[in-house]
Design a protein around this motif. Structure first.
Motif, PDB file in Angstrom:
ATOM      1  N   THR A 193      28.526  49.930  36.992  1.00  0.00           N
ATOM      2  CA  THR A 193      29.431  49.966  38.142  1.00  0.00           C
ATOM      3  C   THR A 193      30.257  51.237  38.000  1.00  0.00           C
ATOM      4  O   THR A 193      31.483  51.213  37.898  1.00  0.00           O
ATOM      5  CB  THR A 193      30.333  48.710  38.169  1.00  0.00           C
ATOM      6  N   LYS A 195      31.038  53.727  39.939  1.00  0.00           N
ATOM      7  CA  LYS A 195      32.039  54.120  40.943  1.00  0.00           C
ATOM      8  C   LYS A 195      33.375  53.454  40.649  1.00  0.00           C
ATOM      9  O   LYS A 195      34.429  54.039  40.891  1.00  0.00           O
ATOM     10  CB  LYS A 195      31.544  53.784  42.349  1.00  0.00           C
ATOM     11  N   GLU A 196      33.335  52.240  40.137  1.00  0.00           N
ATOM     12  CA  GLU A 196      34.566  51.568  39.744  1.00  0.00           C
ATOM     13  C   GLU A 196      35.241  52.329  38.599  1.00  0.00           C
ATOM     14  O   GLU A 196      36.463  52.549  38.616  1.00  0.00           O
ATOM     15  CB  GLU A 196      34.264  50.128  39.327  1.00  0.00           C
ATOM     16  N   GLN A 200      38.877  54.263  38.639  1.00  0.00           N
ATOM     17  CA  GLN A 200      39.939  54.003  37.675  1.00  0.00           C
ATOM     18  C   GLN A 200      40.378  55.266  36.938  1.00  0.00           C
ATOM     19  O   GLN A 200      41.531  55.368  36.509  1.00  0.00           O
ATOM     20  CB  GLN A 200      39.483  52.936  36.681  1.00  0.00           C
ATOM     21  N   PRO A 338      35.032  44.598  35.896  1.00  0.00           N
ATOM     22  CA  PRO A 338      34.762  44.643  37.334  1.00  0.00           C
ATOM     23  C   PRO A 338      33.331  45.082  37.619  1.00  0.00           C
ATOM     24  O   PRO A 338      32.851  46.066  37.062  1.00  0.00           O
ATOM     25  CB  PRO A 338      35.759  45.692  37.847  1.00  0.00           C
ATOM     26  N   ASN A 339      32.653  44.333  38.451  1.00  0.00           N
ATOM     27  CA  ASN A 339      31.336  44.738  38.935  1.00  0.00           C
ATOM     28  C   ASN A 339      31.424  45.000  40.440  1.00  0.00           C
ATOM     29  O   ASN A 339      32.475  45.401  40.923  1.00  0.00           O
ATOM     30  CB  ASN A 339      30.288  43.688  38.584  1.00  0.00           C
ATOM     31  N   GLU A 340      30.341  44.736  41.154  1.00  0.00           N
ATOM     32  CA  GLU A 340      30.281  45.185  42.545  1.00  0.00           C
ATOM     33  C   GLU A 340      31.088  44.307  43.504  1.00  0.00           C
ATOM     34  O   GLU A 340      31.057  43.082  43.411  1.00  0.00           O
ATOM     35  CB  GLU A 340      28.820  45.234  43.017  1.00  0.00           C
ATOM     36  N   ASP A 379      27.799  49.375  44.014  1.00  0.00           N
ATOM     37  CA  ASP A 379      29.168  49.670  43.591  1.00  0.00           C
ATOM     38  C   ASP A 379      29.912  50.533  44.603  1.00  0.00           C
ATOM     39  O   ASP A 379      31.102  50.795  44.437  1.00  0.00           O
ATOM     40  CB  ASP A 379      29.206  50.295  42.192  1.00  0.00           C
ATOM     41  N   ASN A 382      33.042  48.937  45.853  1.00  0.00           N
ATOM     42  CA  ASN A 382      34.304  49.069  45.127  1.00  0.00           C
ATOM     43  C   ASN A 382      35.175  50.177  45.698  1.00  0.00           C
ATOM     44  O   ASN A 382      36.396  50.131  45.587  1.00  0.00           O
ATOM     45  CB  ASN A 382      34.030  49.325  43.647  1.00  0.00           C
ATOM     46  N   ARG A 386      39.083  50.081  48.838  1.00  0.00           N
ATOM     47  CA  ARG A 386      40.263  50.895  48.501  1.00  0.00           C
ATOM     48  C   ARG A 386      40.443  52.068  49.456  1.00  0.00           C
ATOM     49  O   ARG A 386      41.555  52.572  49.634  1.00  0.00           O
ATOM     50  CB  ARG A 386      40.131  51.488  47.091  1.00  0.00           C
ATOM     51  N   VAL A 458      40.914  45.493  42.560  1.00  0.00           N
ATOM     52  CA  VAL A 458      39.646  44.996  42.012  1.00  0.00           C
ATOM     53  C   VAL A 458      39.780  44.531  40.564  1.00  0.00           C
ATOM     54  O   VAL A 458      39.308  43.440  40.218  1.00  0.00           O
ATOM     55  CB  VAL A 458      38.541  46.060  42.163  1.00  0.00           C
ATOM     56  N   PRO A 459      40.398  45.302  39.666  1.00  0.00           N
ATOM     57  CA  PRO A 459      40.526  44.823  38.282  1.00  0.00           C
ATOM     58  C   PRO A 459      41.253  43.485  38.179  1.00  0.00           C
ATOM     59  O   PRO A 459      40.868  42.618  37.387  1.00  0.00           O
ATOM     60  CB  PRO A 459      41.312  45.943  37.587  1.00  0.00           C
TER      61      PRO A 459
END
Length: 468
Positions: A193, A195-196, A200, A338-340, A379, A382, A386, A458-459
Motif C-alpha cells: 500500500t 501510496k499510503e 504519510q 493501513p491497507n486499501e 491504494d 487512500n 484525503r 486512514v491510520p
C-alpha cells in the motif's frame, strides 16, 4: 453419464465471462453532455495545443509502454521502469529526483508556477504557498508469472504522457500553466500500500487534486473499488511423527484448513460486496511429519471501510477458533497496518475527464453500467479520501477482458493498448489543465470533496481494527 476429462479444468461459461458486460440501463447516473454550468476549465484553443504537444511524444510513450511490458518487474523492484521514465523526462530537459521518500523506484518531477523549467523544485518549497497543484501518479509494477496482467505498463505511459504534454505546453508558451503539475511514481501497488506510505511521508503535501487512469476491458468513468485488509496468519503447533506418534503432535496445517473452511462458511452470511480469499503459503514439508507451522495470506474486502471493520472481527474469531480446536498457537500480523481504502470519485473532476475522452472518440460508461460485483481494490483509494481525485478506466478490449489474467497481459501490448496510452494521457492532462486554469472549478471540486465526507484519518481507522 460419461465422465469428463479430469486432466483439465472445466471451462468458464460465457454466462459468467460476460458478467462484466455493459448495461447502461442499470447506470445510476448518466454523464451530462456538457461540462457543469458556469465551469469552463481550460480554453478550447489551449486544449488543442495540449493535444499537439502530446502528438510530439506519442511514439515514445508507446515505446515506453511496450518496453515495460517486455520487462515486467515486481513491486519495489521496478528499477528498469523507473530508469526508463527518468530517461524520457531528461530527454525533454526535465529534471527529476529519484529514490524519493526512501523508495528506490519512487521518482518525482514538477513543472509550472513556482518552478523553473527543466529544474526540480524541492517539495519543501511548495509547503504553505497558494499555487494550485495537481498531481499525476504513476504505477509500473507487474504481477508474478502474469507480467502486466493489470496493464500498469499502459498506465505508466499515460501518466508520463500527461505530464510531458503539459510540460511541453508550458515550454512553448511560458505561463500557460496557471498552477503547478506534480508527477510522482508510486511503486508496488500490487504487493503493498505504497501510496499510503508516500502520503504519510509527505509526498502529497500541498496537493489540491490527484488523478491516475487504470487499464480495463472497456471505458468506464466511475467504478466501485473496494476497501481491503491484508493479513498474515501463522499457526504454531508441535511436530511429531505422523505414523508412530501422531498423538504427540499439534497440527498447524489442520488449523489452516479449518480457517479456510470457516471463511467459506462465513461467506454465506456476508453482504454481497464482501470478498474473502486466502491461500496457505506454508503448510509443512513432508507428509510423514505433522506440520508444526502453517501460514495463510488472507485478503478481506468490502465496499465500505466500516463494513470491512465489522467482518474483520468475525474473521479474527475464525482464526482464534481454529487455534482452539487444534491446540495450536496463532499469530495475526498486519491488523493495524493501513491497507486499501475505497476510491472516492470527485464528480467535477470526472466531468472534465468525460469531456476529454469524448473528444478522443470514447464514451466512458457511468457508475452501475458495469456490475459492481466485479470490483477490485487499489491504494489509489487512500489518496482519494484525503485529496479530490478520480481513477477512471480506459478500455483495452471488450467486456470479456478481466484484470489479472493472461488475456489482459496480452491486451496490454496490443494496438488498442497503444490507443489507450494516447487517449488516457490526453484525458489526464486535460483534467489537470482544466483544474489549474479555472478557479471556480477548483472551488466546486473542494465543495464536492467536503460533501463526500472530507478528509479521512486512514491510520486511525485501521488502528481500530488493531484493537480487536
Amino acid at each position: 453419464m460419461k465422465l469428463r476429462d479430469l486432466s483439465v479444468p472445466v471451462e468458464i461459461s460465457s454466462v459468467l465471462s460476460d458478467l462484466g458486460g455493459v448495461s447502461t440501463g442499470k447506470a445510476k447516473v448518466a454523464y451530462p453532455n456538457e461540462f457543469s454550468d458556469g465551469l469552463n476549465g481550460a480554453s478550447e484553443s489551449m486544449r488543442k495545443e495540449l493535444h499537439r504537444c502530446l502528438a510530439t511524444v506519442t511514439d515514445e510513450l508507446i515505446s515506453l509502454s511496450r518496453e515495460l511490458h517486455d520487462r515486467p518487474e515486481l513491486g519495489f523492484d521496478e528499477y528498469f521502469a523507473a530508469d526508463r521514465v527518468a530517461a524520457l523526462l531528461r530527454k525533454y530537459d526535465i529534471s527529476c529526483e529519484e529514490g524519493v521518500f526512501s523508495f528506490d523506484t519512487a521518482l518525482r518531477a514538477n513543472v509550472g508556477q513556482g518552478t523553473e523549467f527543466g529544474k526540480l523544485t524541492p517539495t519543501q518549497a511548495f509547503v504553505g504557498d497558494d499555487v494550485p497543484t495537481f498531481c499525476l501518479t504513476c504505477e509500473f509494477d507487474a504481477l508474478p508469472k502474469l507480467g502486466h496482467g493489470c496493464g500498469h505498463n499502459v498506465m505508466c505511459a499515460q501518466s508520463v504522457g500527461a505530464f510531458l504534454s503539459l510540460a511541453l505546453l508550458e515550454r512553448r508558451a511560458q505561463g500557460s500553466l496557471k498552477g503547478r503539475i506534480l508527477f510522482q511514481t508510486t511503486p508496488a501497488e500490487e504487493n503493498s500500500t505504497c501510496k499510503e506510505l508516500l502520503f504519510q511521508r509527505g509526498a502529497f503535501e500541498n496537493v489540491d487534486a490527484v488523478a491516475m487512469a487504470h487499464s480495463y476491458g472497456v471505458d468506464v468513468g466511475q467504478h466501485v473499488w473496494l476497501a481491503q485488509k491484508r493479513l498474515t496468519v501463522e499457526f504454531v503447533g508441535i511436530s511429531a511423527h505422523a505414523s508412530s506418534a501422531p498423538f504427540m503432535g499439534r497440527n498447524a496445517l489442520d488449523a489452516a484448513c479449518l480457517t479456510l473452511n470457516g471463511l467459506s462458511m462465513l461467506r454465506q452470511q456476508t453482504t454481497s460486496d464482501v470478498r474473502l480469499h486466502a491461500i496457505i503459503s506454508e503448510g509443512g514439508n513432508v507428509p510423514n511429519v505433522i506440520p508444526e507451522r502453517a501460514k495463510l495470506d488472507v485478503c478481506v474486502r468490502a465496499e465500505d471501510a466500516k463494513i470491512l471493520l465489522y467482518y474483520l472481527k468475525q474473521i479474527c474469531d475464525i482464526f482464534h477458533g481454529a487455534a482452539l480446536m487444534t491446540g495450536t498457537g496463532v499469530r495475526i500480523s498486519g491488523l493495524e497496518e493501513p491497507n486499501e481504502m475505497p476510491v472516492r470519485y470527485n464528480k467535477i473532476l470526472l466531468q472534465s475527464w468525460i469531456r476529454a475522452e469524448r473528444n478522443c472518440g470514447r464514451e466512458p460508461v457511468p457508475l452501475g453500467a458495469i456490475p459492481e460485483g466485479t470490483a477490485a481494490s487499489t491504494d489509489f483509494g487512500n489518496l482519494s479520501v484525503r485529496i479530490p481525485a478520480i481513477h477512471p478506466l480506459v478500455g483495452l478490449g471488450d467486456t470479456t477482458l478481466k484484470l489479472h489474467t493472461k488475456e489482459m497481459a496480452a491486451a496490454a501490448r496490443s494496438v488498442r493498448a497503444n490507443a489507450a496510452v494516447v487517449d488516457g494521457a490526453y484525458g489526464l492532462a486535460c483534467v489537470a489543465l482544466d483544474f489549474i486554469s479555472d478557479e471556480l472549478m477548483r472551488e466546486r471540486v473542494m465543495s464536492e470533496f467536503e460533501l463526500q465526507g472530507g478528509l479521512v484519518n486512514v491510520p486511525a481507522l485501521f488502528r481500530e481494527i488493531g484493537k480487536m
